[in-house]
Write an enzyme that holds these catalytic residues in place. Structure first.
Site, PDB file in Angstrom:
ATOM      1  N   GLU A 156       0.833  -1.210   0.000  1.00 24.63           N
ATOM      2  CA  GLU A 156       0.000   0.000   0.000  1.00 24.63           C
ATOM      3  C   GLU A 156       0.871   1.266   0.000  1.00 24.63           C
ATOM      4  O   GLU A 156       0.581   2.230   0.712  1.00 24.63           O
ATOM      5  CB  GLU A 156      -0.957  -0.005   1.198  1.00 24.63           C
ATOM      6  N   GLU A 232      -6.795  -7.396  -1.144  1.00 23.74           N
ATOM      7  CA  GLU A 232      -7.379  -7.408   0.195  1.00 23.74           C
ATOM      8  C   GLU A 232      -8.860  -7.089   0.072  1.00 23.74           C
ATOM      9  O   GLU A 232      -9.235  -5.935  -0.178  1.00 23.74           O
ATOM     10  CB  GLU A 232      -6.703  -6.378   1.116  1.00 23.74           C
TER      11      GLU A 232
END
Length: 584
Positions: A156, A232
């Site tokens: 991320e 995710e």
């Protein structure tokens, strides 16, 4: 042996399209003896792949040290034996509601080092870490007969930075150390996150909890080709101490999973089984839209409202997800494995003796320092645990307010040996003024380092100074007590009689078990601290809730006598009871 590649629209295994139905399971949040059961639960859910992070700080807690890096390799062997593929996310940053986002304190606290950039000093540490870790991963890649099909570059990163050179250098290190399977990045499905976190020639994936079609449309603006994947899918969420228990409706979550799959995408359930942040490794967040507000420490449980709960049991969400996933399985789903053994009946811990916090610090703590201003946890080499700061208020002088400037996170204060209050970041001053002369002790605990946002890597302890009115109190004596010190036992601690009033300190006891197995530990009336059973750290308890019990993995208990340590950091409430083991 096989070849896993990224095609123009699909993942390919030996040239044939495959869809990844993956689930996150962190090997470091599950007792190693229970890996086989949790992996079997994921197979029964309908998954063909498992994803795990690797926490750098767990395996290299000190510079030049290495602690059981082989655990990652053993987990990948267990994945292969379970007949599943593996996605590995080695960091260096992992977030994961884990202490400091997985980055070692000795790296983020090193003067001059710019973490998560192409800074040469930081990359040097990363290179050394990967040279330690990757021998556990490289031989277990699918083209060498292992289960590993993909490896992540950072994590991320677009939420944090835009240093393309850094990402390029990381990818280069991974390739140079032998990673041959496809690399990937994962980011939020927003333009600025994808531009900051993706890398040309490397698969880009997105993380989301809903609105999959919109997310994939955004991804396609950045990547016209390549398989779609939600790396995710947040099917649940985590809890903070002092907050509410977070749940997600199983019917809604199953609907969002169905939407992802109808888009033709692969998916990774985050989490499929959350597990537990044992031994005080839970991280913390900062409140607010930009994650710069009040500290929000994460609870010990990482149940995450996942399909397989913290105790390894199937939930309603499990059955609803299984129904959705069955439509995309190549054959009948596996049956559920036999459940783990459970504790037969409730039993109380018999407390035997106690040692004061001062005696525990003297026996297990680090070296004491004397400095003009309070040193941080990082300067004292404390990762997880607490620091005692001691100062003297000169006198005679009339009472003035006493303040811990720049306090992180929480301090229990004693004035001339008498408890005077608890300070926090938001309320760093004692309610009652202090007159001089006086001896002041401030026992500061780290409630978990920030794992996400711009304050990642911030120092712990008293980061400003200890003030009496506006005057700094110099000559600060400081000594740390790291939780790792308990790994070698407590034989050096001078235990004495129980105090009877719930005073702060280390309590030792035994619990006799008949029918050992998974259990939960309750601490009615206790306030805040840590628990060990047979030397295994269960994690932090706190009466602030919402977590009320600590999970005790069955392999930790043994038939007959078991030793229990409870480190109470404040003081138990009047009428508190002995800790109690309860069936799951």
């Amino acid at each position: 042996m096989g070849e896993f590649t990224v095609g123009e629209s699909d993942f390919l295994l030996d040239g044939r399209p495959v869809r990844l139905l993956s689930g996150a399971l962190h090997y470091f949040r599950v007792h190693e003896a229970q890996w086989w059961h949790r992996l079997a639960m994921l197979r029964a859910l309908g998954l063909n792949c498992v994803e795990t992070y690797v926490p750098w700080n767990l395996h290299q807690p000190r510079p030049g040290t290495s602690r059981d890096v082989g655990q990652a390799g053993r987990f990948l062997d267990a994945v292969r034996e379970a007949g599943m593929w593996a996605i590995v996310r080695p960091g260096p940053y992992i977030c994961a509601e884990w202490e400091n986002g997985g980055l070692p304190v000795w790296v983020t606290g090193e003067p001059g080092t710019r973490a998560r950039t192409h800074d040469e000093r930081f990359l040097g540490h990363v290179r050394n870490w990967f040279r330690d870790l990757l021998p556990e991963i490289v031989p277990r890649q699918i083209d060498r007969g292992g289960p590993v099909i993909m490896v992540q570059v950072e994590n991320e990163y677009g939420s944090y930075g835009s240093d393309a050179d850094y990402l390029e250098r990381l990818a280069g290190i991974l390739r140079a150390e032998g990673v041959t399977v496809p690399l990937f990045t994962s980011d939020g499905p927003e333009d600025h996150m994808l531009t900051g976190g993706s890398l040309p020639g490397v698969l880009a994936t997105v993380n989301l909890g809903s609105h999959a079609r919109v997310a994939f449309e955004t991804l396609r603006r950045h990547r016209a080709k390549g398989p779609l994947m939600c790396m995710e899918f947040w099917c649940g969420w985590f809890d903070h101490w002092g907050g509410d228990h977070v749940v997600r409706d199983p019917r809604d979550a199953a609907g969002r999973l169905r939407e992802i799959l109808r888009c033709g995408a692969s998916v990774n359930l985050y989490m499929a089984h959350g597990g537990t942040s044992f031994a005080g490794w839970a991280g913390a967040n900062r409140d607010g839209e930009l994650h710069e507000g009040a500290l929000q420490p994460d609870v010990t449980s990482y149940d995450y409202d996942a399909p397989v709960d913290e105790y390894g049991r199937p939930t309603e969400k499990f059955w609803r997800f299984r129904e959705v996933l069955a439509a995309h399985s190549l054959g009948p789903l596996r049956e559920l494995p036999p459940p783990p053994a459970r504790l037969a009946s409730a039993v109380d811990v018999e407390l035997m003796d106690w040692a004061s916090m001062g005696d525990v610090l003297e026996a297990l703590g680090g070296e004491e320092t004397v400095t003009p201003l309070p040193p941080s946890f990082e300067e004292l080499g404390v990762t997880r645990g607490l620091v005692r700061y001691e100062v003297h208020v000169p006198g005679p002088r009339r009472p003035f307010p006493l303040t811990a400037r720049g306090l992180r996170d929480l301090a229990v204060v004693y004035v001339d040996g008498a408890r005077a209050g608890v300070l926090t970041e938001g309320e760093p001053g004692l309610k009652e003024p202090v007159a001089g002369p006086a001896r002041v002790e401030l026992w500061v605990e780290s409630l978990g380092r920030v794992n996400y946002g711009p304050r990642l890597g911030e120092a712990k302890g008293i980061t400003g100074g200890i003030l009496h009115e506006r005057q700094y109190l110099h000559g600060v004596r400081a000594r740390g007590l790291d939780l790792d010190a308990f790994d070698d036992g407590v034989e050096a601690v001078p235990f004495g009689a129980l105090p009877g009033d719930g005073s702060a300190g280390l309590y030792r006891g035994t619990v006799t078990v008949r029918g050992a197995g998974d259990a939960r530990l309750g601490l009615p009336g206790w306030t805040r601290g840590f628990v060990w059973i047979n030397g295994f750290g269960l994690g932090r308890y706190w009466s602030a809730g919402p977590q009320r019990f600590l999970y005790v993995p069955g392999p930790v208990l043994r038939e007959g006598g078991n030793e229990v340590w409870v480190l109470e950091l404040e003081e138990a409430a009047p009428g508190f009871s002995s800790p109690r083991l309860l069936p799951v």
